[in-house]
Design a protein around this motif. Structure first.
Motif, short mmCIF file in Angstrom:
data_model
loop_
_atom_site.label_atom_id
_atom_site.label_comp_id
_atom_site.label_asym_id
_atom_site.label_seq_id
_atom_site.Cartn_x
_atom_site.Cartn_y
_atom_site.Cartn_z
N GLN A 5 -31.65 15.43 39.31
CA GLN A 5 -30.62 16.46 39.45
C GLN A 5 -29.78 16.11 40.68
OE1 GLN A 5 -31.18 20.72 38.29
NE2 GLN A 5 -33.30 20.28 38.83
N THR A 20 -30.68 25.19 40.45
CA THR A 20 -31.17 23.80 40.52
C THR A 20 -32.66 23.76 40.82
OG1 THR A 20 -28.99 23.14 41.37
CG2 THR A 20 -30.78 21.57 41.63
N ILE A 36 -34.50 16.38 43.07
CA ILE A 36 -33.14 16.83 43.39
C ILE A 36 -32.61 15.97 44.52
CG2 ILE A 36 -31.72 18.74 44.22
CD1 ILE A 36 -33.90 20.65 43.14
N HIS A 68 -24.74 18.83 38.64
CA HIS A 68 -24.23 20.19 38.79
C HIS A 68 -22.79 20.13 39.33
CE1 HIS A 68 -28.10 22.33 38.14
NE2 HIS A 68 -28.59 21.17 38.55
#
Length: 357
Positions: A5, A20, A36, A68
């Motif tokens: 991510q 997230t 992440i 994102h």
């Protein structure tokens, strides 16, 4: 196969950041290897939440990047360079015009964000959009990949925490509390909130206050204009700007609110609407952007920003017990659609289909 991510900034308490983190937990529980990476990692986040983008390992062909997209950043232009499959999670980018004259960096970030959103239409193999409004925006930008609407995962367990008792006591003085939570920023049209409150306070219920709970960092010029406007309307001491607040204070504002009022002109999802549902606060909101989609038939929608109509509807909600109970009951039904387990399952099912495609 690994799932990375990526996002420019992961911030503490931010809706995108919370989403997230929740997606990461869902992926881990499902057995995926995931992490992440962000260019900026908020130091207030729990240790191990995310790593700096420059620490990201080499991406392999069978990996997946979940990016994102919500603002302008150099990372937006690097997505297409990765050799793996790519998913964009679109949270919307606020039109730059709202920052014009108030915040130069904000204006440029949003301008670049919208530019990148258009350019990235060929980089994505699949997209999630957290509202139907956002999905239609991507289609308008020329995206031709599959797009699935996936609501934001909201940390409801945090809302059960103890509110600041002093704040609850201070605002539990018999006054009718009209609440709006969200950043002090022009697209949220706090001036329209103040105008509507003026009519309600002056002509219907003088024993009332407007609580504007949200940070105005970077928007000091706009906040100063709002304060001056409230003073010109004779609302000194009746319009309360919380500024940057601790979470237990935010919980306190929700606990004491009688009505949640939104006059926002642009929202990609609007998490505070769902928060108000959680706290059984009747929602009265102007029907713009993603508002109606998030409410999903609950709350009360206003067709425009007419302040006298808003004031009269506030009065109806406060005084008509049957109406109030009906609104709250419908919101409780809608709230079930945002159950985390339900959304997590939808997310994991979509990921499985994408992986096996």
């Amino acid at each position: 196969m690994r799932i990375f991510q990526l996002l420019p900034v992961i911030a503490f308490g931010d809706a995108v950041g919370n989403d997230t983190r929740a997606l990461k937990n869902a992926l881990i529980e499902a057995g995926y290897e995931t992490e992440i990476y962000a260019d900026v990692v908020d130091a207030r986040l729990p240790k191990g939440t995310a790593k700096r983008y420059d620490m990201m390992p080499k991406v392999e062909d069978d990996d997946i990047i979940l990016y994102h997209l919500s603002t302008g950043h150099k990372m937006n232009y690097s997505l297409e360079n990765y050799p793996c499959r790519k998913i964009i999670m679109y949270h919307n980018v606020t039109p730059a015009k709202y920052f014009d004259g108030y915040n130069r960096d904000g204006y440029e970030n949003c301008r670049q964000g919208i530019r990148a959103a258009r350019l990235m239409r060929t980089a994505a193999d699949f997209c999630f959009a957290d509202s139907e409004y956002n999905k239609q925006e991507l289609i308008g930008y020329g995206y031709q990949c599959d797009i699935e609407v996936l609501p934001i995962l909201i940390p409801f367990e945090d809302y059960a925490k103890e509110p600041n008792k002093k704040t609850v006591k201070a605002f539990s003085d018999g006054k009718t509390n009209i609440l709006f939570t969200g950043r002090i920023v022009p697209n949220k049209k706090q001036e329209d909130l103040i105008t509507s409150f003026y009519y309600y306070n002056r002509y219907i219920n003088k024993d009332s206050r407007l609580i504007l709970a949200g940070s105005y960092v970077g928007m000091e010029r706009y906040k100063d204009r709002l304060e001056k406007y409230a003073q010109e309307l004779g609302l000194e001491g009746r319009v309360y700007f919380s500024g940057m607040s601790k979470f237990n204070d935010i919980l306190a504002y929700y606990r004491v609110a009688d009505v949640f009022l939104s006059m926002s002109e642009h929202e990609g999802f609007c998490v505070p609407l769902v928060e108000a549902m959680y706290f059984d606060i009747p929602v009265l909101a102007r029907d713009t952007s993603a508002i109606a989609g998030t409410l999903g038939g609950s709350g009360i929608l206003l067709s425009d920003n007419h302040p006298m109509v808003a004031a009269e509807m506030i009065h109806r909600i406060v005084t008509d017990k049957e109406l109030r109970n009906t609104v709250i009951r419908n919101q409780q039904i809608r709230l079930k659609d945002f159950d985390n387990k339900k959304i997590q399952k939808q997310f994991l099912d979509a990921m499985e289909r994408f992986i096996n495609k």
